[in-house]
Design an enzyme around this catalytic site. Structure first.
Site, PDB file in Angstrom:
ATOM      1  N   GLN A  95     -10.788   0.071   0.993  1.00 38.11           N
ATOM      2  CA  GLN A  95     -11.230  -0.729  -0.155  1.00 38.11           C
ATOM      3  C   GLN A  95     -10.048  -1.387  -0.871  1.00 38.11           C
ATOM      4  O   GLN A  95     -10.154  -2.509  -1.377  1.00 38.11           O
ATOM      5  CB  GLN A  95     -12.099   0.101  -1.129  1.00 38.11           C
ATOM      6  N   SER A 137       6.058   8.642  13.824  1.00 33.94           N
ATOM      7  CA  SER A 137       7.496   8.398  13.801  1.00 33.94           C
ATOM      8  C   SER A 137       8.207   9.048  14.982  1.00 33.94           C
ATOM      9  O   SER A 137       7.694   9.992  15.577  1.00 33.94           O
ATOM     10  CB  SER A 137       7.995   8.993  12.496  1.00 33.94           C
ATOM     11  N   ASN A 141      -3.370   5.697   6.315  1.00 28.61           N
ATOM     12  CA  ASN A 141      -4.095   6.479   7.321  1.00 28.61           C
ATOM     13  C   ASN A 141      -4.897   5.546   8.244  1.00 28.61           C
ATOM     14  O   ASN A 141      -4.733   4.329   8.210  1.00 28.61           O
ATOM     15  CB  ASN A 141      -5.003   7.513   6.627  1.00 28.61           C
ATOM     16  N   GLU A 195      12.219   4.379  17.445  1.00 29.49           N
ATOM     17  CA  GLU A 195      12.272   3.900  16.066  1.00 29.49           C
ATOM     18  C   GLU A 195      13.663   4.178  15.482  1.00 29.49           C
ATOM     19  O   GLU A 195      14.297   3.299  14.921  1.00 29.49           O
ATOM     20  CB  GLU A 195      11.190   4.642  15.263  1.00 29.49           C
ATOM     21  N   HIS A 196      14.110   5.446  15.599  1.00 26.67           N
ATOM     22  CA  HIS A 196      15.433   5.841  15.108  1.00 26.67           C
ATOM     23  C   HIS A 196      16.277   6.288  16.288  1.00 26.67           C
ATOM     24  O   HIS A 196      15.820   7.082  17.112  1.00 26.67           O
ATOM     25  CB  HIS A 196      15.328   7.033  14.144  1.00 26.67           C
ATOM     26  N   TYR A 224       0.837  -1.183   0.000  1.00 27.88           N
ATOM     27  CA  TYR A 224       0.000   0.000   0.000  1.00 27.88           C
ATOM     28  C   TYR A 224       0.882   1.248   0.000  1.00 27.88           C
ATOM     29  O   TYR A 224       1.804   1.361   0.808  1.00 27.88           O
ATOM     30  CB  TYR A 224      -0.910   0.027   1.233  1.00 27.88           C
ATOM     31  N   HIS A 248       7.811  15.348   9.729  1.00 30.04           N
ATOM     32  CA  HIS A 248       6.952  14.298   9.147  1.00 30.04           C
ATOM     33  C   HIS A 248       5.494  14.520   9.503  1.00 30.04           C
ATOM     34  O   HIS A 248       4.605  14.297   8.687  1.00 30.04           O
ATOM     35  CB  HIS A 248       7.357  12.919   9.674  1.00 30.04           C
ATOM     36  N   ASP A 287      16.795   7.073   5.656  1.00 28.63           N
ATOM     37  CA  ASP A 287      15.481   7.150   5.016  1.00 28.63           C
ATOM     38  C   ASP A 287      15.558   6.859   3.530  1.00 28.63           C
ATOM     39  O   ASP A 287      14.557   6.493   2.918  1.00 28.63           O
ATOM     40  CB  ASP A 287      14.876   8.549   5.206  1.00 28.63           C
ATOM     41  N   HIS A 327      -3.117 -39.714  18.710  1.00 28.61           N
ATOM     42  CA  HIS A 327      -1.705 -39.297  18.638  1.00 28.61           C
ATOM     43  C   HIS A 327      -0.810 -40.443  19.124  1.00 28.61           C
ATOM     44  O   HIS A 327       0.162 -40.813  18.472  1.00 28.61           O
ATOM     45  CB  HIS A 327      -1.451 -38.067  19.518  1.00 28.61           C
ATOM     46  N   GLU A 349      -2.201 -36.142  27.647  1.00 32.58           N
ATOM     47  CA  GLU A 349      -3.045 -35.064  27.135  1.00 32.58           C
ATOM     48  C   GLU A 349      -4.376 -35.607  26.595  1.00 32.58           C
ATOM     49  O   GLU A 349      -5.123 -34.868  25.956  1.00 32.58           O
ATOM     50  CB  GLU A 349      -2.295 -34.278  26.045  1.00 32.58           C
ATOM     51  N   GLN A 360      12.761  14.550  11.853  1.00 33.48           N
ATOM     52  CA  GLN A 360      11.677  13.682  12.319  1.00 33.48           C
ATOM     53  C   GLN A 360      10.406  14.498  12.526  1.00 33.48           C
ATOM     54  O   GLN A 360       9.316  14.097  12.111  1.00 33.48           O
ATOM     55  CB  GLN A 360      12.088  13.003  13.638  1.00 33.48           C
TER      56      GLN A 360
END
Lengths: 436, 436
Positions: free
Chosen positions: A191, A237, A214, A327-328, A130, A262, A361, A420, A415, A259
């Site tokens: 969708q 981020s 989003n 994250e970074h 995506y 963003h 990046d 088995h 068990e 950062q």
């Protein structure tokens, strides 16, 4: 103003805890809407996708125009200026070289009982990526998602990239072509996720879906998880920079701002062992914020979520960073390697002042799809392994079964799983000559 | 009666597609209830967990008795008979030996531009394992979940195992002790998942939650995903056996039944190149079903979801198996290795007639937590890697930055991320002597 914290202050622990738990994102609850959209796409297929695209993206499509044609892709790609094409190619090449090294090995061995054991890796057959439309339509993200899939050996790689009002980003199409993507659909939102997960008359379903989006896209990914694989649900981020006084405050300010620009929910944290350096960075940030193109966004992020933390020493810096699990993580200190050895949770580490996060990046090589919102505590950035799966392998010999079969039978009985146990017993009896 | 399919029949494709898409599980929609339970636990902590345990498990607990005491664990463990203790220890040892081999290597290298690149693996700090109560309380699952975590180096490993009406399975406690588990809470359901994800006054939060559970547990895991890591959402189990006529029909029947006896929603499929052998297996299944302890469950599974498919040859068998992407795949044919090479999607492969799937459930060594419901198309069984994460590493030198920095700047500008570009530009300018 960002918050200024001092690890020697009596109030520090409470303030730091507040920073850790600050709610940075107000995710709207779109689950009900998304559930309906997915049901629509499952019931009606193309017709639902087309109707939703007309409604949300103001774009009229037909089954024939859901995907870009090769000619359209070619035409859009020629619009990309040479400098950008070269930069994208350079980035693709470096990202590919890094990810090729992630290809896992198949392993097998024979154990002391004579059993052959091991595992094999195979790629996912089809993956869907995506790519958000509008502001967050980043060609670099196409490279970062598609190249690992291509390296893994995924046979069929498709993209869904909405084009609201028909606006296309030629760089996205070029990045897709450089990454080995087969088909690009101009659809988006929940969708698109539903179409990739369940398929329509025109769109064949995939096995794995990755890529940012989003709130609707995130909710849809969460819902289709299980029917297909997904990557993480990305949050806003963040960067944490550990810097000593031997740095240029302006460089560190720019790293923090790269950062912050963003997203208003992004978070930039400086941890330093020198309070005066911290103040110098704050001043440099303010100066840069006067002229930065995205100063509204970066300024809001820095004001609401930025922090400058003064610590006693770098050991304490590492400890706090591990609690953030950023994250970074930039380590701009004299001995970055020594400090890195103390880091237990981080998505990506950038060693030394010559390694601004922005390199990662685009062209560094490692993936820029990284665990956000403290999830580096338990997850990793995107890699070739996200597009592969491991099949375990076992082969018993009669001798191996004789050696370990009885233990399996005992546990099966404990068990209450009689069949088995019998499946092992029938073979053991044959070995013992109790049965023909 | 299971379905009998013949790949040469005109109706085969439609029948096989129906088999693939058959809805085997009717998951009740418990999401609303689970959402409330999670909110309760987040708001009230221990009090909510205790109240919910009293209501659902008919068990009165206090904060002090949420966890088993070391003395209780010791006492319960002594109840385990020697044969079962030995079998569990044998299983633990073999599972550990297999999983130790999964420990990943850290890697770094220097690229042609002089940049150091690589990655490092670190364990999750704390993991929580869910162990169902009642019928599905399997000590083997404790081993299979906890040992990989322990091998990975997880510092703190806890279990939530409900004990409805106070009924404890001593084998579960012993398995936990053999696996390096630190604390065992006698709580279950969505409240246990919420407590592990968010913590309470008594229960410290973990970073990763694994383990099977009922619909409430599954819905809770789905909801806390992101706050913590989770393993897969397990569906009903399945086995596909590819067997030629050179097999004992009774062995194959028992292997099919060892899946079917798990659950009425389990699925057992035989694929064979010999129609007469298929009929012989069907007869053997019916015979075994006359006396099997769990014949009601196994019989329902076999009747509703069982299938015997006759194919032209083993190539076609592999092809169909790949479309199923079974959790467990037995290859009971003369040249099992050659057939295995054609398998692209399967959770675990069992090679040859001396390797009944049940061996893999207990003592083979590979993990028995495997991707169900066709998710072997995109996911793997549980492994050491599920309890570790990878941090990528990059270090630029001035020369490396000079070589690739401009490309990063170009891409940053094309994405309208000015601060990203400036963070690289400021360093390039210094190198070029344009700034002090």
């Amino acid at each position: 103003m960002p918050v200024f914290l001092d690890s020697t202050a009596a109030t520090f622990e409470a303030e730091f805890a507040a920073l850790l738990t600050a709610k940075r994102e107000d995710s709207p609850d779109v689950d009900a809407v998304v559930s309906e959209i997915i049901a629509d796409v499952r019931a009606l297929g193309d017709a639902a996708v087309i109707e939703l695209t007309a409604r949300f993206d103001r774009l009229a499509l037909s089954p024939e125009t859901l995907a870009f044609s090769p000619e359209e892709i070619e035409r859009e790609c020629t619009k990309v200026p040479a400098a950008e094409r070269d930069a994208l190619e350079r980035a693709a090449e470096r990202i590919r070289a890094y990810h090729v090294r992630q290809m896992p090995q198949d392993v097998h061995w024979t154990d002391p009982e004579g059993a052959m054991l091991g595992w094999r890796w195979t790629p996912v057959s089809a993956a869907g990526l995506y790519v958000p439309g509008g502001l967050a339509s980043y060609p670099s993200s196409v490279l970062m998602n598609a190249i690992p899939a291509h390296v893994a050996g995924v046979e069929r790689l498709v993209i869904c990239a909405p084009t609201p009002d028909g606006k296309v980003n030629p760089l996205v199409l070029l990045a897709a072509r450089l990454s080995g993507v087969d088909t690009i659909y101009r659809i988006g939102g929940a969708q698109a996720i539903a179409a990739m997960a369940y398929g329509t008359q025109t769109i064949r379903p995939v096995d794995k879906i990755t890529g940012p989006g989003n709130a609707y896209v995130a909710a849809a990914k969460r819902r289709v998880f299980g029917k297909v694989g997904i990557d993480m649900i990305a949050g806003p981020s963040e960067i944490l920079v550990i810097a000593d006084a031997e740095n240029d405050p302006d460089w560190i300010a720019l790293d923090l701002l790269s950062q912050a620009e963003h997203d208003e929910s992004a978070q930039s944290i400086l941890v330093t062992d020198d309070a005066a350096f911290g103040r110098a960075v704050a001043a440099a940030v303010d100066k840069r914020l006067e002229t930065l193109e995205r100063r509204a966004i970066a300024g809001a992020s820095w004001r609401d979520f930025g922090a400058i933390i003064t610590v006693r020493d770098l050991d304490e810096a590492a400890e706090l960073s591990n609690r953030v699990a950023p994250e970074h993580l930039e380590l701009c200190v004299a001995d970055a390697d020594a400090l890195a050895a103390k880091i237990t949770h981080a998505g990506a580490i950038f060693l030394g002042a010559w390694t601004p996060e922005a390199i990662g990046d685009y062209v560094g090589g490692p993936n820029h799809v990284l665990p956000t919102a403290r999830s580096a505590r338990f997850s990793s950035g995107l890699s070739v392994l996200d597009f592969m799966k491991r099949t375990t392998i076992a082969r018993m010999t009669p001798a191996a079964l004789k050696a370990i079969g009885a233990a399996a039978e005992t546990l099966a009985i404990s068990e209450s799983l009689e069949a088995h146990g019998l499946s092992v017993r029938a073979r053991l009896d044959r070995l013992n000559g109790d049965q023909p």
